[in-house]
Design a protein around this motif. Sequence first.
Motif, short mmCIF file in Angstrom:
data_model
loop_
_atom_site.label_atom_id
_atom_site.label_comp_id
_atom_site.label_asym_id
_atom_site.label_seq_id
_atom_site.Cartn_x
_atom_site.Cartn_y
_atom_site.Cartn_z
N LYS A 99 25.67 41.34 26.41
CA LYS A 99 24.83 42.41 25.85
C LYS A 99 24.77 43.61 26.78
CE LYS A 99 21.25 39.67 25.52
NZ LYS A 99 21.79 38.35 25.81
N SER A 100 24.75 43.34 28.09
CA SER A 100 24.61 44.43 29.05
C SER A 100 25.82 45.34 29.11
CB SER A 100 24.34 43.85 30.45
OG SER A 100 25.36 42.94 30.82
N SER A 154 27.10 46.81 26.53
CA SER A 154 27.10 47.73 25.39
C SER A 154 27.15 49.19 25.83
CB SER A 154 25.86 47.48 24.51
OG SER A 154 24.67 47.67 25.26
N LYS A 211 12.92 35.96 30.60
CA LYS A 211 14.33 36.36 30.49
C LYS A 211 14.83 36.21 29.05
CE LYS A 211 15.90 35.59 35.23
NZ LYS A 211 16.81 34.82 36.12
N HIS A 257 13.40 39.13 27.13
CA HIS A 257 14.14 40.35 27.47
C HIS A 257 15.50 40.37 26.77
CE1 HIS A 257 15.78 43.66 29.83
NE2 HIS A 257 16.83 42.90 30.09
N GLY A 258 16.18 39.22 26.77
CA GLY A 258 17.48 39.14 26.11
C GLY A 258 17.38 39.41 24.63
N ARG A 272 15.22 41.31 23.17
CA ARG A 272 15.00 42.75 22.99
C ARG A 272 16.30 43.54 23.15
NH1 ARG A 272 9.45 42.43 26.49
NH2 ARG A 272 8.00 42.13 24.73
N GLU A 273 17.22 43.01 23.96
CA GLU A 273 18.51 43.66 24.16
C GLU A 273 19.35 43.67 22.89
OE1 GLU A 273 20.20 44.86 27.37
OE2 GLU A 273 18.05 45.30 27.46
N TYR A 274 19.04 42.77 21.95
CA TYR A 274 19.79 42.73 20.69
C TYR A 274 19.68 44.04 19.93
CZ TYR A 274 20.87 37.69 20.76
OH TYR A 274 21.37 36.45 21.06
N SER A 275 18.65 44.81 20.20
CA SER A 275 18.43 46.05 19.46
C SER A 275 19.41 47.15 19.87
CB SER A 275 17.00 46.55 19.68
OG SER A 275 16.79 46.88 21.06
N LYS A 276 20.20 46.92 20.93
CA LYS A 276 21.06 47.97 21.47
C LYS A 276 22.46 48.01 20.86
CE LYS A 276 18.63 48.15 25.90
NZ LYS A 276 18.75 48.04 27.38
#
Length: 478
Positions: A124-125, A127, A200, A203-204, A206-210
């Motif tokens: 995810k990071s 993106s 964690k 947080h992960g 929430r990263e799906y929104s990116k």
Amino acid sequence: MELGQEAPRPRVIILCSPCMGHLIPLVELARRLVTDHGLAATLLFTPATPTPSQEYLAVAAMVPDGIDLVTLPGPPADALPPSASVRECLAHAIVSNIPRAHQIIQSLAASAPIAAMVVDVGFKSASGIAAELGVPVYMYFPSTLTALSLIRQFPELDATITGEFRDATEPIRLPGCMPIMASDLPSPMLADRSSEVYAKFLHGAREYSKVDGFLVNSFPELEPAVVNSVSGLHHQSVHAIGPLVWTRPAVDDKDHECIKWLDRQPSGSVVYVSLGSGGTLTWQQTAELALGLEMSQRRFIWVVKRPDDDPLGCGSFFGARMGVDEEVFDFLPEGFVERTREVGLLVPSWAPQTAILSHSSIGCFITHCGWNSVLEGLLNGIPLIAWPLYAEQRINAAMLEGQLGVATRVKLTDGGLVLKEEVARVITCAMLNGDGETLRKKIHKLQNRALHALSSTGSSVHAVAQLSDLWKSGSWQI
């Protein structure tokens, strides 16, 4: 470009984390994009161990022409302490390789147009690389639409539900999804809300929104009520492109010891036992499984891993290492190997699962409910015995048994153990007429739906074609 020179094909970059359950379907996705839709594909694989696994080498040897499989550097042997968890190994392997992946992608972008990036859940990071290039980024989600819906809505659940999730007496009800009991939630959701594990995971989520959208290894006919509810959730597109499985056995699979042994067994007579690349059991549980197989009095193939009282130890999760002797079964109950020699076959660490499940001698499949294994079982019409171990596997098991009716789920003691009597019971349920026949009828219906999804007029083929057209045209920017 010189006169008469063919223009380079638009390229899709695929970033794969160190999980065999992700690499196999992503290779299949790349094959479809290259073979069926005229795109180029580069797949970057991030290993988590310095020595390649048998599973990885087997897949890498069979990658179709036209796909560039690039293996990023593995970490040094002493990069993490031996006590490091699977999540720590995954995170370290991915984070340490993002700069290298960035360099490779920049180099590729200089020579040919990049149409899109596909990142699996571990990446995810990365993106931000797609944003830098001005191309769309899609997340590959290796499980069900139901599991995706749960994770996408987890931040909202966190904000609205009080108390610990593990203490909930009422199931979580999401639009279109089956009710999800607390005991079937992924383990990070069951941790204390004040814990680092929970933080964690949140947080992960929430990263799906990116990302711009999701590519899900499922198909609408499997989860019809979920499709509409999850599509467009948080203004992101969702594309059900499954089942993505390894459909082309290696040329030499027919010469494997397993297949030769199966050729000598009656039709539908064999129990296949494989709990996945990360499916290591404790010493006590391994003994109960062995004695349960013996008690069932059924023929069996068992892909055996040496027990570990840390069932998610990295040594098992990332596959069998080359050069490691796994053929000594001294951890099995005394006399088990000799007593079952005529009816059972023990295979150390890895077996050609696709070829095994497609063999007519297989009568049922004891599986950890990893989604790749489930789809392979469905496509071959094999009744399932659900033995979930970690991640979203308990949700998968609940869906397979309660919603779809194609699996019998093992029952655990209060101490979390599956006793030998329970092993024998579920095998009997799956193999005999009555319950077993009901399972077979239902799974054959799902098998037909899965095969139709992969046909020329099927939902999966249509979804990949739509995506390919979108990426080649650049109309995603509109």
